[in-house]
Motif scaffolding. Sequence first.
Motif, PDB file in Angstrom:
ATOM      1  N   GLU A 149       0.820  -1.204   0.000  1.00  7.85           N
ATOM      2  CA  GLU A 149       0.000   0.000   0.000  1.00  7.85           C
ATOM      3  C   GLU A 149       0.858   1.260   0.000  1.00  7.85           C
ATOM      4  O   GLU A 149       0.504   2.275  -0.620  1.00  7.85           O
ATOM      5  CB  GLU A 149      -0.931  -0.013   1.210  1.00  7.85           C
ATOM      6  N   ALA A 150       2.017   1.196   0.680  1.00  8.65           N
ATOM      7  CA  ALA A 150       2.897   2.364   0.733  1.00  8.65           C
ATOM      8  C   ALA A 150       3.497   2.686  -0.629  1.00  8.65           C
ATOM      9  O   ALA A 150       3.801   3.859  -0.926  1.00  8.65           O
ATOM     10  CB  ALA A 150       4.014   2.132   1.751  1.00  8.65           C
ATOM     11  N   THR A 151       3.680   1.667  -1.478  1.00  7.75           N
ATOM     12  CA  THR A 151       4.315   1.889  -2.779  1.00  7.75           C
ATOM     13  C   THR A 151       3.337   1.783  -3.951  1.00  7.75           C
ATOM     14  O   THR A 151       3.741   1.973  -5.102  1.00  7.75           O
ATOM     15  CB  THR A 151       5.440   0.857  -2.987  1.00  7.75           C
ATOM     16  N   TRP A 152       2.091   1.510  -3.677  1.00  5.45           N
ATOM     17  CA  TRP A 152       1.083   1.385  -4.737  1.00  5.45           C
ATOM     18  C   TRP A 152       1.020   2.613  -5.647  1.00  5.45           C
ATOM     19  O   TRP A 152       0.870   2.467  -6.870  1.00  5.45           O
ATOM     20  CB  TRP A 152      -0.275   1.092  -4.122  1.00  5.45           C
ATOM     21  N   PRO A 153       1.132   3.839  -5.112  1.00  2.19           N
ATOM     22  CA  PRO A 153       1.100   5.011  -6.000  1.00  2.19           C
ATOM     23  C   PRO A 153       2.192   4.994  -7.071  1.00  2.19           C
ATOM     24  O   PRO A 153       1.999   5.551  -8.160  1.00  2.19           O
ATOM     25  CB  PRO A 153       1.292   6.183  -5.036  1.00  2.19           C
ATOM     26  N   MET A 154       3.319   4.341  -6.796  1.00  2.00           N
ATOM     27  CA  MET A 154       4.374   4.265  -7.796  1.00  2.00           C
ATOM     28  C   MET A 154       3.962   3.361  -8.950  1.00  2.00           C
ATOM     29  O   MET A 154       4.248   3.646 -10.125  1.00  2.00           O
ATOM     30  CB  MET A 154       5.672   3.761  -7.161  1.00  2.00           C
ATOM     31  N   LEU A 155       3.301   2.265  -8.644  1.00  4.24           N
ATOM     32  CA  LEU A 155       2.800   1.389  -9.704  1.00  4.24           C
ATOM     33  C   LEU A 155       1.757   2.121 -10.539  1.00  4.24           C
ATOM     34  O   LEU A 155       1.766   2.050 -11.773  1.00  4.24           O
ATOM     35  CB  LEU A 155       2.198   0.126  -9.091  1.00  4.24           C
ATOM     36  N   GLN A 156       0.876   2.830  -9.872  1.00  5.63           N
ATOM     37  CA  GLN A 156      -0.131   3.607 -10.598  1.00  5.63           C
ATOM     38  C   GLN A 156       0.510   4.667 -11.476  1.00  5.63           C
ATOM     39  O   GLN A 156       0.058   4.921 -12.600  1.00  5.63           O
ATOM     40  CB  GLN A 156      -1.101   4.246  -9.598  1.00  5.63           C
ATOM     41  N   ALA A 157       1.566   5.302 -10.981  1.00  6.67           N
ATOM     42  CA  ALA A 157       2.260   6.330 -11.752  1.00  6.67           C
ATOM     43  C   ALA A 157       2.914   5.734 -13.000  1.00  6.67           C
ATOM     44  O   ALA A 157       2.886   6.333 -14.078  1.00  6.67           O
ATOM     45  CB  ALA A 157       3.304   7.024 -10.885  1.00  6.67           C
ATOM     46  N   LEU A 158       3.507   4.539 -12.856  1.00  5.38           N
ATOM     47  CA  LEU A 158       4.130   3.894 -14.017  1.00  5.38           C
ATOM     48  C   LEU A 158       3.082   3.535 -15.068  1.00  5.38           C
ATOM     49  O   LEU A 158       3.287   3.767 -16.268  1.00  5.38           O
ATOM     50  CB  LEU A 158       4.870   2.634 -13.568  1.00  5.38           C
ATOM     51  N   VAL A 159       1.957   2.989 -14.627  1.00  2.00           N
ATOM     52  CA  VAL A 159       0.888   2.632 -15.555  1.00  2.00           C
ATOM     53  C   VAL A 159       0.344   3.881 -16.242  1.00  2.00           C
ATOM     54  O   VAL A 159       0.104   3.890 -17.453  1.00  2.00           O
ATOM     55  CB  VAL A 159      -0.234   1.884 -14.815  1.00  2.00           C
ATOM     56  N   SER A 160       0.178   4.949 -15.483  1.00  2.00           N
ATOM     57  CA  SER A 160      -0.319   6.195 -16.058  1.00  2.00           C
ATOM     58  C   SER A 160       0.648   6.764 -17.089  1.00  2.00           C
ATOM     59  O   SER A 160       0.240   7.313 -18.114  1.00  2.00           O
ATOM     60  CB  SER A 160      -0.556   7.215 -14.936  1.00  2.00           C
TER      61      SER A 160
END
Length: 233
Positions: A149-160
Amino acid sequence: MTPKSFVSALAAADLPSVFNPWRDRCSIHDRRDAAARRRANLESVIAAALHARVETIWIARDLGYRGGRRTGVPLTDEVHLTHAAALMGGIALERATEGPAIAERTAAIIWQVLSRIGQPVMLWNVFPFHPHEADDPMSNRCHTRAEREATWPMLQALVSMLQPKRIVAIGRDAHLALDGLDIPTTAIRHPSYGGQREFIDGMFDLYGIADTPRAPELPLEPRYAAAVTCALA
Protein backbone atom coordinates in the motif's frame (compact mmCIF):
# COMPACT_ATOMS: atom_id res chain seq x y z
CA MET A 1 5.52 12.21 -14.52
CA THR A 2 8.73 11.72 -16.49
CA PRO A 3 11.15 8.76 -16.31
CA LYS A 4 13.59 10.92 -14.36
CA SER A 5 11.04 12.13 -11.80
CA PHE A 6 9.65 8.60 -11.45
CA VAL A 7 13.09 7.14 -10.68
CA SER A 8 13.81 10.01 -8.29
CA ALA A 9 10.60 9.24 -6.42
CA LEU A 10 11.59 5.57 -6.18
CA ALA A 11 15.03 6.52 -4.89
CA ALA A 12 13.51 8.60 -2.10
CA ALA A 13 11.74 5.60 -0.52
CA ASP A 14 13.27 4.19 2.66
CA LEU A 15 11.60 1.16 4.29
CA PRO A 16 12.85 -1.22 7.02
CA SER A 17 14.12 -4.67 5.95
CA VAL A 18 13.93 -3.53 2.34
CA PHE A 19 16.76 -2.91 -0.11
CA ASN A 20 16.04 -0.03 -2.48
CA PRO A 21 18.43 -0.58 -5.42
CA TRP A 22 18.01 2.99 -6.65
CA ARG A 23 18.93 4.42 -3.25
CA ASP A 24 20.95 1.85 -1.29
CA ARG A 25 24.43 0.41 -1.73
CA CYS A 26 25.44 -3.13 -0.81
CA SER A 27 28.76 -2.94 1.00
CA ILE A 28 29.75 -6.41 -0.23
CA HIS A 29 28.91 -6.47 -3.94
CA ASP A 30 28.20 -2.94 -5.15
CA ARG A 31 30.47 -0.43 -6.82
CA ARG A 32 30.73 2.95 -5.15
CA ASP A 33 28.29 4.54 -7.61
CA ALA A 34 25.99 1.50 -7.79
CA ALA A 35 22.74 3.28 -6.92
CA ALA A 36 23.42 5.98 -9.53
CA ARG A 37 24.11 3.32 -12.17
CA ARG A 38 20.88 1.52 -11.34
CA ARG A 39 18.94 4.79 -11.50
CA ALA A 40 20.41 5.45 -14.95
CA ASN A 41 19.54 1.91 -16.06
CA LEU A 42 15.91 2.16 -15.03
CA GLU A 43 15.49 5.66 -16.42
CA SER A 44 16.86 4.46 -19.77
CA VAL A 45 14.51 1.46 -19.82
CA ILE A 46 11.42 3.56 -19.07
CA ALA A 47 12.40 6.18 -21.64
CA ALA A 48 12.90 3.43 -24.23
CA ALA A 49 9.52 1.90 -23.34
CA LEU A 50 7.86 5.25 -23.89
CA HIS A 51 9.67 5.74 -27.20
CA ALA A 52 8.64 2.26 -28.36
CA ARG A 53 5.09 2.80 -27.11
CA VAL A 54 5.07 -0.55 -25.35
CA GLU A 55 1.60 -2.02 -25.06
CA THR A 56 2.26 -4.52 -22.28
CA ILE A 57 3.73 -4.51 -18.77
CA TRP A 58 4.79 -7.82 -17.22
CA ILE A 59 4.47 -7.59 -13.45
CA ALA A 60 5.80 -10.10 -10.92
CA ARG A 61 5.68 -9.85 -7.13
CA ASP A 62 8.98 -8.50 -5.69
CA LEU A 63 12.56 -7.85 -6.74
CA GLY A 64 14.88 -10.82 -6.21
CA TYR A 65 18.29 -10.45 -4.60
CA ARG A 66 20.08 -11.93 -7.66
CA GLY A 67 18.23 -9.89 -10.27
CA GLY A 68 16.75 -6.40 -10.10
CA ARG A 69 18.38 -5.70 -6.74
CA ARG A 70 21.74 -5.82 -8.52
CA THR A 71 20.84 -4.36 -11.94
CA GLY A 72 18.06 -1.87 -11.20
CA VAL A 73 16.06 -3.47 -14.03
CA PRO A 74 13.18 -5.67 -12.81
CA LEU A 75 13.22 -9.36 -13.76
CA THR A 76 16.67 -8.90 -15.28
CA ASP A 77 19.92 -10.30 -13.94
CA GLU A 78 23.43 -9.23 -14.91
CA VAL A 79 23.78 -12.06 -17.43
CA HIS A 80 20.84 -10.64 -19.40
CA LEU A 81 21.56 -6.91 -19.19
CA THR A 82 22.82 -6.93 -22.77
CA HIS A 83 19.63 -8.71 -23.87
CA ALA A 84 17.54 -6.01 -22.19
CA ALA A 85 19.61 -3.26 -23.79
CA ALA A 86 19.14 -4.77 -27.25
CA LEU A 87 15.41 -5.45 -26.89
CA MET A 88 14.79 -1.86 -25.78
CA GLY A 89 16.40 -0.42 -28.89
CA GLY A 90 20.12 -0.57 -28.17
CA ILE A 91 20.17 1.52 -25.01
CA ALA A 92 23.18 1.61 -22.65
CA LEU A 93 22.82 -0.44 -19.46
CA GLU A 94 25.72 -0.79 -17.03
CA ARG A 95 26.60 -3.25 -14.30
CA ALA A 96 26.47 -1.78 -10.80
CA THR A 97 28.32 -4.60 -9.01
CA GLU A 98 31.84 -5.96 -8.85
CA GLY A 99 32.99 -9.53 -9.39
CA PRO A 100 31.52 -12.13 -11.77
CA ALA A 101 28.07 -11.58 -13.27
CA ILE A 102 25.36 -13.35 -11.26
CA ALA A 103 22.54 -15.27 -12.91
CA GLU A 104 18.99 -15.64 -11.64
CA ARG A 105 16.80 -18.57 -12.64
CA THR A 106 13.60 -16.57 -13.07
CA ALA A 107 15.37 -13.93 -15.17
CA ALA A 108 16.86 -16.65 -17.39
CA ILE A 109 13.40 -18.01 -18.19
CA ILE A 110 11.90 -14.54 -18.64
CA TRP A 111 14.57 -13.63 -21.16
CA GLN A 112 14.37 -16.99 -22.91
CA VAL A 113 10.74 -16.14 -23.65
CA LEU A 114 11.38 -12.49 -24.50
CA SER A 115 14.04 -13.51 -27.02
CA ARG A 116 11.35 -15.49 -28.88
CA ILE A 117 8.71 -12.79 -28.61
CA GLY A 118 11.13 -10.20 -29.95
CA GLN A 119 9.16 -7.12 -28.97
CA PRO A 120 9.79 -4.71 -26.11
CA VAL A 121 7.74 -4.94 -22.95
CA MET A 122 8.08 -3.15 -19.63
CA LEU A 123 9.08 -5.38 -16.72
CA TRP A 124 8.01 -4.48 -13.21
CA ASN A 125 7.04 -5.77 -9.76
CA VAL A 126 3.99 -5.17 -7.57
CA PHE A 127 6.40 -4.21 -4.79
CA PRO A 128 9.26 -2.43 -6.57
CA PHE A 129 12.00 -3.11 -4.00
CA HIS A 130 13.75 -6.17 -2.55
CA PRO A 131 12.14 -7.25 0.75
CA HIS A 132 14.36 -9.43 2.94
CA GLU A 133 14.44 -10.94 6.40
CA ALA A 134 15.62 -8.50 9.05
CA ASP A 135 18.77 -10.50 9.81
CA ASP A 136 19.57 -11.64 6.26
CA PRO A 137 19.81 -9.00 3.51
CA MET A 138 20.49 -11.70 0.89
CA SER A 139 17.22 -13.54 1.56
CA ASN A 140 13.87 -13.16 -0.16
CA ARG A 141 10.52 -12.69 1.54
CA CYS A 142 7.10 -11.67 0.38
CA HIS A 143 6.27 -8.01 0.84
CA THR A 144 3.55 -7.15 3.34
CA ARG A 145 0.21 -5.56 2.63
CA ALA A 146 1.39 -2.37 4.34
CA GLU A 147 4.50 -2.27 2.13
CA ARG A 148 2.39 -2.76 -0.98
CA GLU A 149 0.00 0.00 0.00
CA ALA A 150 2.90 2.36 0.73
CA THR A 151 4.32 1.89 -2.78
CA TRP A 152 1.08 1.38 -4.74
CA PRO A 153 1.10 5.01 -6.00
CA MET A 154 4.37 4.27 -7.80
CA LEU A 155 2.80 1.39 -9.70
CA GLN A 156 -0.13 3.61 -10.60
CA ALA A 157 2.26 6.33 -11.75
CA LEU A 158 4.13 3.89 -14.02
CA VAL A 159 0.89 2.63 -15.55
CA SER A 160 -0.32 6.20 -16.06
CA MET A 161 2.95 7.14 -17.72
CA LEU A 162 3.13 4.16 -20.10
CA GLN A 163 -0.60 3.74 -20.79
CA PRO A 164 -0.37 0.01 -21.58
CA LYS A 165 -3.19 -1.87 -23.26
CA ARG A 166 -2.56 -5.01 -21.23
CA ILE A 167 -0.84 -6.18 -18.06
CA VAL A 168 0.53 -9.68 -17.63
CA ALA A 169 0.63 -10.79 -14.00
CA ILE A 170 3.40 -13.31 -13.43
CA GLY A 171 2.26 -15.61 -10.65
CA ARG A 172 -0.84 -15.91 -8.48
CA ASP A 173 0.39 -13.44 -5.85
CA ALA A 174 0.94 -10.74 -8.45
CA HIS A 175 -2.43 -11.42 -10.06
CA LEU A 176 -4.28 -11.09 -6.76
CA ALA A 177 -2.40 -7.91 -5.84
CA LEU A 178 -3.15 -6.27 -9.20
CA ASP A 179 -6.89 -6.67 -8.83
CA GLY A 180 -7.20 -2.95 -8.08
CA LEU A 181 -5.86 -1.81 -11.46
CA ASP A 182 -8.44 -0.75 -14.04
CA ILE A 183 -6.62 -2.41 -16.96
CA PRO A 184 -7.14 -5.88 -18.46
CA THR A 185 -4.82 -8.29 -16.65
CA THR A 186 -3.81 -11.74 -17.82
CA ALA A 187 -2.48 -14.23 -15.27
CA ILE A 188 0.44 -16.47 -16.23
CA ARG A 189 1.99 -19.13 -14.00
CA HIS A 190 5.25 -18.02 -12.34
CA PRO A 191 8.22 -20.01 -13.73
CA SER A 192 9.54 -20.96 -10.27
CA TYR A 193 8.68 -24.12 -8.31
CA GLY A 194 8.02 -26.31 -11.32
CA GLY A 195 6.13 -23.69 -13.32
CA GLN A 196 8.69 -23.15 -16.09
CA ARG A 197 6.83 -25.07 -18.78
CA GLU A 198 3.44 -23.56 -17.90
CA PHE A 199 4.96 -20.08 -17.95
CA ILE A 200 6.53 -20.61 -21.38
CA ASP A 201 3.39 -22.20 -22.82
CA GLY A 202 1.20 -19.44 -21.39
CA MET A 203 3.35 -16.66 -22.82
CA PHE A 204 3.65 -18.35 -26.22
CA ASP A 205 -0.13 -18.78 -26.36
CA LEU A 206 -0.62 -15.15 -25.39
CA TYR A 207 1.68 -13.92 -28.15
CA GLY A 208 0.70 -16.51 -30.76
CA ILE A 209 4.13 -18.14 -30.98
CA ALA A 210 4.52 -21.71 -32.18
CA ASP A 211 6.07 -23.99 -29.59
CA THR A 212 9.63 -25.29 -29.82
CA PRO A 213 11.23 -28.50 -28.53
CA ARG A 214 11.02 -28.49 -24.77
CA ALA A 215 14.05 -27.29 -22.87
CA PRO A 216 14.93 -29.10 -19.63
CA GLU A 217 13.73 -27.54 -16.39
CA LEU A 218 16.42 -25.32 -14.91
CA PRO A 219 17.53 -26.41 -11.42
CA LEU A 220 16.33 -24.41 -8.46
CA GLU A 221 18.84 -22.07 -6.86
CA PRO A 222 19.67 -23.05 -3.25
CA ARG A 223 17.73 -20.20 -1.67
CA TYR A 224 14.66 -21.05 -3.76
CA ALA A 225 14.58 -24.75 -2.87
CA ALA A 226 11.85 -24.07 -0.30
CA ALA A 227 8.81 -22.06 -1.30
CA VAL A 228 8.48 -18.55 0.07
CA THR A 229 5.41 -18.25 2.24
CA CYS A 230 3.30 -15.32 1.16
CA ALA A 231 0.21 -13.93 2.83
CA LEU A 232 -0.77 -10.60 1.33
CA ALA A 233 -4.27 -10.43 2.76
